[in-house]
Design a protein around this motif. Structure first.
Motif, PDB file in Angstrom:
ATOM      1  N   GLY A 209       7.616   7.509   6.370  1.00 36.11           N
ATOM      2  CA  GLY A 209       6.533   8.295   5.794  1.00 36.11           C
ATOM      3  C   GLY A 209       5.300   7.428   5.641  1.00 36.11           C
ATOM      4  N   ASP A 210       4.652   7.493   4.476  1.00 35.08           N
ATOM      5  CA  ASP A 210       3.479   6.654   4.225  1.00 35.08           C
ATOM      6  C   ASP A 210       3.779   5.508   3.267  1.00 35.08           C
ATOM      7  OD1 ASP A 210       2.116   8.306   5.903  1.00 35.08           O
ATOM      8  OD2 ASP A 210       0.777   9.146   4.392  1.00 35.08           O
ATOM      9  N   ALA A 211       5.067   5.173   3.085  1.00 36.95           N
ATOM     10  CA  ALA A 211       5.394   3.988   2.283  1.00 36.95           C
ATOM     11  C   ALA A 211       4.977   2.720   3.012  1.00 36.95           C
ATOM     12  CB  ALA A 211       6.888   3.959   1.969  1.00 36.95           C
ATOM     13  N   LEU A 212       4.920   2.810   4.349  1.00 36.17           N
ATOM     14  CA  LEU A 212       4.469   1.719   5.208  1.00 36.17           C
ATOM     15  C   LEU A 212       3.639   2.335   6.326  1.00 36.17           C
ATOM     16  CD1 LEU A 212       7.905  -0.112   5.542  1.00 36.17           C
ATOM     17  CD2 LEU A 212       5.897  -1.061   4.372  1.00 36.17           C
ATOM     18  N   MET A 232       3.217  -0.109  -7.528  1.00 32.35           N
ATOM     19  CA  MET A 232       4.518   0.500  -7.238  1.00 32.35           C
ATOM     20  C   MET A 232       4.774   0.526  -5.733  1.00 32.35           C
ATOM     21  SD  MET A 232       5.872   4.079  -8.871  1.00 32.35           S
ATOM     22  CE  MET A 232       5.671   3.494 -10.553  1.00 32.35           C
ATOM     23  N   ALA A 233       3.725   0.753  -4.945  1.00 26.58           N
ATOM     24  CA  ALA A 233       3.882   0.764  -3.488  1.00 26.58           C
ATOM     25  C   ALA A 233       4.362  -0.597  -2.985  1.00 26.58           C
ATOM     26  CB  ALA A 233       2.561   1.146  -2.812  1.00 26.58           C
ATOM     27  N   MET A 234       3.870  -1.671  -3.605  1.00 28.75           N
ATOM     28  CA  MET A 234       4.316  -3.018  -3.198  1.00 28.75           C
ATOM     29  C   MET A 234       5.756  -3.266  -3.633  1.00 28.75           C
ATOM     30  SD  MET A 234       0.915  -5.400  -3.465  1.00 28.75           S
ATOM     31  CE  MET A 234      -0.004  -4.577  -4.760  1.00 28.75           C
ATOM     32  N   GLU A 235       6.130  -2.752  -4.800  1.00 27.44           N
ATOM     33  CA  GLU A 235       7.535  -2.860  -5.222  1.00 27.44           C
ATOM     34  C   GLU A 235       8.440  -2.103  -4.250  1.00 27.44           C
ATOM     35  OE1 GLU A 235       7.565  -1.406  -9.240  1.00 27.44           O
ATOM     36  OE2 GLU A 235       6.395  -3.117  -9.995  1.00 27.44           O
ATOM     37  N   THR A 236       7.938  -0.994  -3.758  1.00 30.59           N
ATOM     38  CA  THR A 236       8.710  -0.216  -2.767  1.00 30.59           C
ATOM     39  C   THR A 236       8.880  -0.997  -1.472  1.00 30.59           C
ATOM     40  OG1 THR A 236       8.353   2.020  -3.599  1.00 30.59           O
ATOM     41  CG2 THR A 236       8.462   1.773  -1.214  1.00 30.59           C
ATOM     42  N   VAL A 237       7.854  -1.727  -1.040  1.00 30.72           N
ATOM     43  CA  VAL A 237       7.988  -2.543   0.182  1.00 30.72           C
ATOM     44  C   VAL A 237       9.113  -3.560   0.004  1.00 30.72           C
ATOM     45  CG1 VAL A 237       6.857  -4.229   1.669  1.00 30.72           C
ATOM     46  CG2 VAL A 237       5.600  -2.209   0.895  1.00 30.72           C
ATOM     47  N   GLY A 242      15.153  -4.612   1.640  1.00 29.87           N
ATOM     48  CA  GLY A 242      16.553  -4.880   1.327  1.00 29.87           C
ATOM     49  C   GLY A 242      17.551  -4.080   2.160  1.00 29.87           C
ATOM     50  N   PHE A 243      17.038  -3.247   3.041  1.00 36.36           N
ATOM     51  CA  PHE A 243      17.909  -2.495   3.947  1.00 36.36           C
ATOM     52  C   PHE A 243      17.794  -3.117   5.344  1.00 36.36           C
ATOM     53  CE2 PHE A 243      16.704   0.300   0.526  1.00 36.36           C
ATOM     54  CZ  PHE A 243      17.863   1.009   0.228  1.00 36.36           C
ATOM     55  N   THR A 244      18.729  -2.775   6.222  1.00 34.87           N
ATOM     56  CA  THR A 244      18.725  -3.338   7.572  1.00 34.87           C
ATOM     57  C   THR A 244      18.469  -2.236   8.591  1.00 34.87           C
ATOM     58  OG1 THR A 244      20.300  -5.042   6.910  1.00 34.87           O
ATOM     59  CG2 THR A 244      20.062  -4.626   9.275  1.00 34.87           C
ATOM     60  N   TYR A 245      17.414  -2.417   9.401  1.00 35.42           N
ATOM     61  CA  TYR A 245      17.075  -1.455  10.455  1.00 35.42           C
ATOM     62  C   TYR A 245      16.241  -2.181  11.491  1.00 35.42           C
ATOM     63  CZ  TYR A 245      13.464  -1.433   6.901  1.00 35.42           C
ATOM     64  OH  TYR A 245      12.575  -1.860   5.951  1.00 35.42           O
ATOM     65  N   ALA A 265      10.325  -7.434   5.349  1.00 36.55           N
ATOM     66  CA  ALA A 265      10.605  -8.537   4.427  1.00 36.55           C
ATOM     67  C   ALA A 265       9.467  -9.557   4.424  1.00 36.55           C
ATOM     68  CB  ALA A 265      11.927  -9.205   4.802  1.00 36.55           C
ATOM     69  N   ALA A 266       8.899  -9.826   5.593  1.00 38.47           N
ATOM     70  CA  ALA A 266       7.769 -10.765   5.684  1.00 38.47           C
ATOM     71  C   ALA A 266       6.555 -10.205   4.951  1.00 38.47           C
ATOM     72  CB  ALA A 266       7.444 -11.048   7.155  1.00 38.47           C
ATOM     73  N   LEU A 267       6.337  -8.914   5.073  1.00 41.09           N
ATOM     74  CA  LEU A 267       5.233  -8.268   4.356  1.00 41.09           C
ATOM     75  C   LEU A 267       5.463  -8.356   2.849  1.00 41.09           C
ATOM     76  CD1 LEU A 267       2.644  -6.490   4.453  1.00 41.09           C
ATOM     77  CD2 LEU A 267       4.171  -4.496   4.517  1.00 41.09           C
ATOM     78  N   ALA A 268       6.691  -8.108   2.429  1.00 42.39           N
ATOM     79  CA  ALA A 268       7.006  -8.177   0.995  1.00 42.39           C
ATOM     80  C   ALA A 268       6.815  -9.590   0.448  1.00 42.39           C
ATOM     81  CB  ALA A 268       8.433  -7.708   0.752  1.00 42.39           C
ATOM     82  N   ALA A 269       7.183 -10.589   1.263  1.00 39.30           N
ATOM     83  CA  ALA A 269       7.059 -11.989   0.835  1.00 39.30           C
ATOM     84  C   ALA A 269       5.595 -12.404   0.743  1.00 39.30           C
ATOM     85  CB  ALA A 269       7.815 -12.908   1.790  1.00 39.30           C
TER      86      ALA A 269
END
Ligand SMILES: [Zn+2]
Length: 270
Positions: A209-212, A232-237, A242-245, A265-269
């Motif tokens: 969706g628009d989460a990313l 909150m959007a960054m917490e969602t990233v 934490g999932f694998t795809y 994960a790189a974006l979150a870091a």
């Protein structure tokens, strides 16, 4: 299809366990310059696999792209079909002649969705499930057209967004722990409070969706000017990392066809 299933996570894991873990995913897509991109991801046994050619078809309202995970017998992995509406995309996840439509595009997108169904060898009566990632009109705009065509389909959305979705059919609220048609629903608030993502764990596909947003080979945060809570959007990233795809299918931007959860994960870091 008129069979709708809303089962809990434990049942979903039990189903996945029965299906086994030997899965091979092929994703194919066409870039805007016409170059085909093919991605092969092997999990478990990958013997005897052959890459498939990209399939791109131009319709009246845009192009559709097919990605077919090649799965071993018994796998519950879906194939996907992109409904490219230029500004925004919807996606069809399908297996065994049954489909889930994730998002519906802007108002007037039913014909393009019908064309994409046809490209996948499906029709409206294949659509048993319509999942709205969030309430915005470029994602929920054609919900009534779609529900009228896909008679008998069940409609789902995140609970906090449902009051702002102006559909004739009341969506069923879904969130973390819910499973629709073998697809895992992930609460992903921030862009909107009731935003949800859809994970096909067996196929290694996340519909964001628009989460990313897609950036043409990369992944980015949603646009702050259209998002209600960027913290909150960054917490969602971080949560989505934490999932694998392998594949991420975005509401906006070209799909990311390999290494998607690592990129998130790189974006979150960062
Ligand atoms: Zn949005």
């Amino acid at each position: 299809m008129t069979t709708h299933r809303l089962i809990n996570r434990r049942m979903a894991i039990a189903e996945m366990g029965k299906a086994g873990l030997a899965i091979v995913v092929f994703g194919t897509a066409a870039c805007s310059d016409g170059d085909a991109v093919a991605t092969t991801t092997a999990t478990g046994s990958a013997a005897g696999t052959t890459a498939r050619p990209a399939t791109t078809t131009t319709t009246g309202a845009g192009s559709t792209t097919t990605g077919e995970p090649a799965t071993n017998t018994g796998s519950a992995a879906s194939s996907y079909q992109r409904v490219n509406l230029d500004f925004v995309s919807a996606y069809i996840l399908y297996r065994g002649g049954e489909a889930a439509l994730v998002d519906t595009g802007v108002t007037g997108s039913a014909a393009a969705i019908q064309a994409a169904l046809g490209e996948a060898g499906l029709a409206w009566d294949s659509v048993g499930h319509v999942i709205l990632t969030h309430k915005h009109p470029d994602h929920a705009g054609s919900v009534d057209e779609v529900m009228a065509q896909a008679g008998g389909a069940a409609l789902y959305a995140g609970e906090a967004d449902i009051p702002q979705i102006p559909s004739a059919t009341a969506p069923q609220p879904v969130g973390d722990g819910d499973n629709v048609f073998g697809l895992e629903i992930i609460d992903s608030p921030g862009h909107t409070p009731g935003h949800i993502c859809v994970l096909d764990a067996a196929a290694g596909i996340l519909v964001t969706g628009d989460a990313l947003n897609g950036t043409g080979g990369g992944v980015a945060l949603p646009d702050a000017s259209f998002s209600e809570d960027m913290t909150m959007a960054m917490e969602t990233v971080l949560k989505l990392s934490g999932f694998t795809y392998e594949i991420a299918l975005f509401g906006h931007g070209e799909p990311l066809l390999e290494g998607a959860s690592a990129a998130v994960a790189a974006l979150a870091a960062g």
